[in-house]
Scaffold this motif. Structure first.
Motif: not given
Lengths: 398, 227
Positions: A119-137
Motif C-alpha cells: 500500500w505504501w508504494a502508491f502516492t497519497f492520492q492514489e492509495r489503494p482502496r479496500l471495501f470499495i471506498d476505504v483508502p489504505v493509509t
C-alpha cells in the motif's frame, strides 16, 4: 461431468466461477454479434453450445435436439427457432447479471492482495482502496482490511458461485428445452417420415403382387379358358377331331396346375399360410425343421406381435437360414427371438465360414428391404472365417 | 368304398363328390367343420376320410387336429388330408399317429384323377400317400447321401417315400418291377438302411431317414460307406 456435482466445494466453486465469467464474456459477445446471430442457423449453433455447457454445469446432459429443419427462409419455421432467438436477449441480460458480480468478486481479490503488502508504494492520492471506498493509509488498515477482504470475497465465491452458476444453467435449460408441444412436433415429423417410407414400401409390395397375379395367374386362366372354349367348339364339330380335343383339354389341365403352383407362391410371398395357421412360434419351428443345418430355436415370451412384424420375421429367418444352408458350411445354427416392451429382437447365428454380405446379395438385401419398411434395423456381423450373426430389431408397439 | 369328407367349401366338396362317384366311391357324408366330421365318422365308420386342413371356425389347422382326434378315437382310421400348401411339419404330425392309412396331399393333386384315386385307395388299404412336395422338401434337406444317388434312384426314392409300392413305381416310371427291385436294393445300400418289406413300414423307414438328423459331409459319407 459428475465431478461438477460431487466434487469438493472448491472444485465446484472454481467451475462455477469459470462458468459465470464465461457467461459474462459470451453475453457481451451476444450483444456485439447480435446482427449476425439472429440468423436461425447461427442462433441454433449458439443455443446448442449453451445448452451443452449448461448441461455439463448441471451434471445432467440435456437431450440433443434434432437438426434445424429446412434451409434459408424455411429455417425460420423450425419450431425451436423462436427459442433460439429468445435466448439471445435472455442470455445478454442474465449473462451480465450473473457475470458482473462474479467478475467483481474475483476482480476485488487482486487489489486486496496487492494493497496488503504494497500500500505504501502508491502516492497519497492514489492509495489503494479496500471495501470499495476505504483508502489504505497505514499498516494497521492494510493488515486487517486486506486479508479480511480476501477472506470475505473467497467466502462469497465459495458459497455463491456454484448456486449462481446452476441458476443461470437452469434458466438456459428452461429457455432452450423442448416444450411438450415441440417434442410432439418432432415426434410427428419422425412419424410422418417413417410412415411415408412404410407407405412407399407397402405400395411397392402391392404393385409386385398385382404384377404377379396379372402377368402370371390371370394370363394363365385366360389361356385355359381359351383352350376350353376351342375344345367345346371342336367337340361339336362333325366329324369330331378327337385327338385335337384331347390335346386342348390336356393343355388346359396342365395350365390350371401351373396356375395353382404359381398362385401358391404368390400367396406364400404375401403372408405365409403356416404363419396364419400356427403363429410365429409354429411357423419358425417349421422353418428350422426345413433347414439343412441343425438349428436351435429360442423363443422368449413374445406376447401379441403385429401380423406384419411376424411376416417379416418369418421371411428374414427363412432367408437367413437358406443362406446358412447354401453358403456358410456351418454345422450348427441358432435362431433367437425375444421382446422388450416395444421392440422385437431376432438373431440368426451360425458357426460357418462367415463372409456373408454382398456376396450373397439379394438374400440379405431382401431382408433389409422388408425390415426397413417396418422402420426396423438389420445388422450383419460376418467376418471372413466366421461366425456369422444377422440381427434384426423391429418396432413392435402395442 | 365309403368316404366321409370334411370340407367347408361347397365348390370343392361337390367337385370331390363328382370325382369320387365317377371313380365308384360312395360319399357317405360331407361335414363342414371338425365336430361335424367327428360325428359323421362315428356314425358312418367310413373306409377312408378326406379332410381339408383349414376348417371353420378359425380356418387354421383344424383339419389336422380333427384328423388326429378321429384317429385317436378310431385307431387306424384312414385319413387323407388335403391342403393348399404343404408343410413337412404337418406330415410329421400325421405320420406320428400310430397305424397306417395316412395321406397328405396338395389340393392340386386332385385334378390328376387317376393318381388321386390311387392314393386314396392306398390310404384306405392302410398305406401312405405323401405329396411329392413334402418329399422334395425332405430330400433337399437330407443333402449329401441322397445327392450320391443316381437320378433314377432319386426318382424311385421319391415315389417310395410318397407311398407307392413296387408295381406302382414300375408303372409310373415305365420300367419293369425287377428293375425297381434292383434300384431299391441300391438305394437302401447307399443310404445304409436295412431292407424292409414294402408297404407302410418301408415308407416310414424312408421318411424317418429323410426326416432324421441332418448328416454332415464327413459323418454322413463315412456312415454310408461303412456299410
Amino acid at each position: 461431468m459428475l465431478d461438477a456435482v460431487s466434487g469438493t466445494g472448491w472444485v465446484q466453486a472454481r467451475r462455477g466461477g469459470i462458468y459465470l465469467l464465461g457467461s459474462l464474456a459470451t453475453a457481451v459477445g451476444t450483444v456485439l454479434a447480435l446482427p449476425v446471430l439472429i440468423h436461425p442457423r447461427l442462433a441454433r449453433s449458439w443455443a446448442t453450445w449453451h445448452r451443452e455447457r449448461a448441461g455439463r454445469q448441471l451434471g445432467t446432459p440435456l437431450p440433443p435436439r434434432p437438426p434445424l429443419r429446412g434451409t434459408g427462409r424455411r429455417a425460420w419455421t423450425d419450431p425451436a427457432t423462436p427459442r433460439d432467438l429468445l435466448w439471445l436477449p435472455v442470455h445478454a441480460l442474465t449473462g451480465m447479471a450473473f457475470g458482473v458480480p462474479a467478475l467483481l468478486c474475483v476482480g476485488n481479490v487482486v487489489p486486496a492482495a496487492v494493497a496488503t503488502p504494497l500500500w505504501w508504494a502508491f502516492t497519497f492520492q492514489e492509495r489503494p482502496r479496500l471495501f470499495i471506498d476505504v483508502p489504505v493509509t497505514g499498516w494497521a488498515t492494510a493488515l486487517t482490511l486486506g486479508p479480511l477482504q480476501i477472506v470475505l470475497l473467497v467466502a462469497v465465491a465459495y458459497l455463491c458461485f456454484p448456486p449462481a452458476a446452476r441458476a443461470h444453467a437452469r434458466i438456459c435449460r428452461a429457455v432452450l428445452s423442448h416444450s411438450a408441444a415441440e417434442q410432439l412436433a418432432d415426434r410427428v415429423a419422425v412419424l410422418t417420415r417413417t410412415r411415408a417410407d412404410v407407405l412407399d414400401a407397402h405400395g411397392a409390395e402391392l404393385r409386385r403382387i398385382e404384377r404377379d397375379l396379372h402377368d402370371g395367374t390371370q394370363n394363365r386362366l385366360v389361356a385355359i379358358a381359351m383352350r376350353l372354349a376351342v375344345a367345346r367348339q371342336a367337340f361339336a364339330d362333325d366329324p369330331r377331331d378327337e385327338q385335337f380335343v384331347a390335346e386342348l383339354l390336356r393343355d388346359a389341365h396342365e395350365g390350371a396346375e401351373e396356375a395353382m403352383t404359381e398362385l401358391r407362391e404368390v400367396i406364400r410371398s404375401v403372408y405365409p399360410p403356416i404363419l396364419a395357421d400356427r403363429g410365429l412360434d409354429g411357423a419358425l419351428t417349421a422353418v428350422i425343421t426345413r433347414c439343412g443345418v441343425p438349428t436351435r430355436l429360442e423363443l422368449g415370451d413374445l406376447g401379441r406381435v403385429p401380423a406384419a412384424v411376424e411376416a417379416v420375421v418369418y421371411f428374414a429367418v427363412a432367408e437367413a437360414l437358406t443362406n446358412v444352408s447354401k453358403h456358410s458350411r456351418a454345422t450348427a445354427a441358432a435362431v433367437r427371438v425375444s421382446r422388450t416392451a416395444d421392440r422385437l429382437s431376432v438373431a440368426i447365428t451360425d458357426d460357418g465360414i462367415g463372409g456373408a454380405g454382398d456376396r450373397q446379395g439379394t438374400g440379405l438385401a431382401g431382408i433389409r428391404r422388408r425390415v426397413l419398411a417396418l422402420d426396423g434395423t438389420v445388422g450383419v456381423d460376418s467376418p471372413a472365417g466366421g461366425p456369422t450373426a444377422v440381427t434384426l430389431e423391429l418396432p413392435c408397439g402395442s | 368304398m365309403r368316404v366321409v369328407i370334411a370340407e367347408d367349401n361347397v365348390l370343392l366338396s361337390t367337385g370331390l363328390e363328382l370325382l369320387l362317384r365317377r371313380a365308384g366311391c360312395h360319399v357317405a357324408a360331407v361335414a363342414g367343420d371338425a365336430p361335424g366330421f367327428l360325428t359323421a365318422v362315428r356314425e358312418h365308420r367310413p373306409d377312408v376320410t378326406i379332410v381339408d386342413v383349414r376348417l371353420p371356425p378359425s380356418f387354421r389347422d383344424e383339419g389336422i387336429r380333427a384328423a388326429l382326434e378321429a384317429r385317436r378315437e378310431l385307431p387306424g382310421l384312414p385319413v387323407l388330408v388335403l391342403s393348399q400348401y404343404v408343410e413337412q411339419q404337418y406330415a410329421a404330425e400325421l405320420l406320428s399317429s400310430t397305424g397306417g392309412g395316412v395321406g397328405y396331399l396338395l389340393k392340386d393333386r386332385v385334378s390328376r384323377v387317376d393318381e388321386f384315386v390311387d392314393a386314396l385307395r392306398r390310404v384306405a388299404a392302410g398305406g401312405t400317400a405323401m405329396d411329392p412336395e413334402v418329399i422334395a422338401q425332405l430330400v433337399h434337406r437330407a443333402g449329401d447321401p441322397v445327392a450320391a444317388l443316381t437320378p433314377r434312384e432319386r426318382e424311385v426314392l421319391g415315389l417310395m417315400a410318397q407311398g407307392c409300392d413296387n408295381n406302382a413305381i414300375a408303372s409310373r416310371l415305365v420300367i419293369t418291377a425287377n428293375a425297381v427291385h434292383k434300384h431299391i436294393g441300391n438305394i437302401f445300400a447307399k443310404l445304409g438302411l436295412a431292407v424292409t418289406d414294402s408297404g407302410h413300414r418301408r415308407v416310414l423307414a424312408v421318411l424317418a431317414y429323410l426326416n432324421g438328423p441332418v448328416r454332415g459331409t464327413g459323418a454322413g459319407s463315412a456312415g454310408v460307406s461303412g456299410r
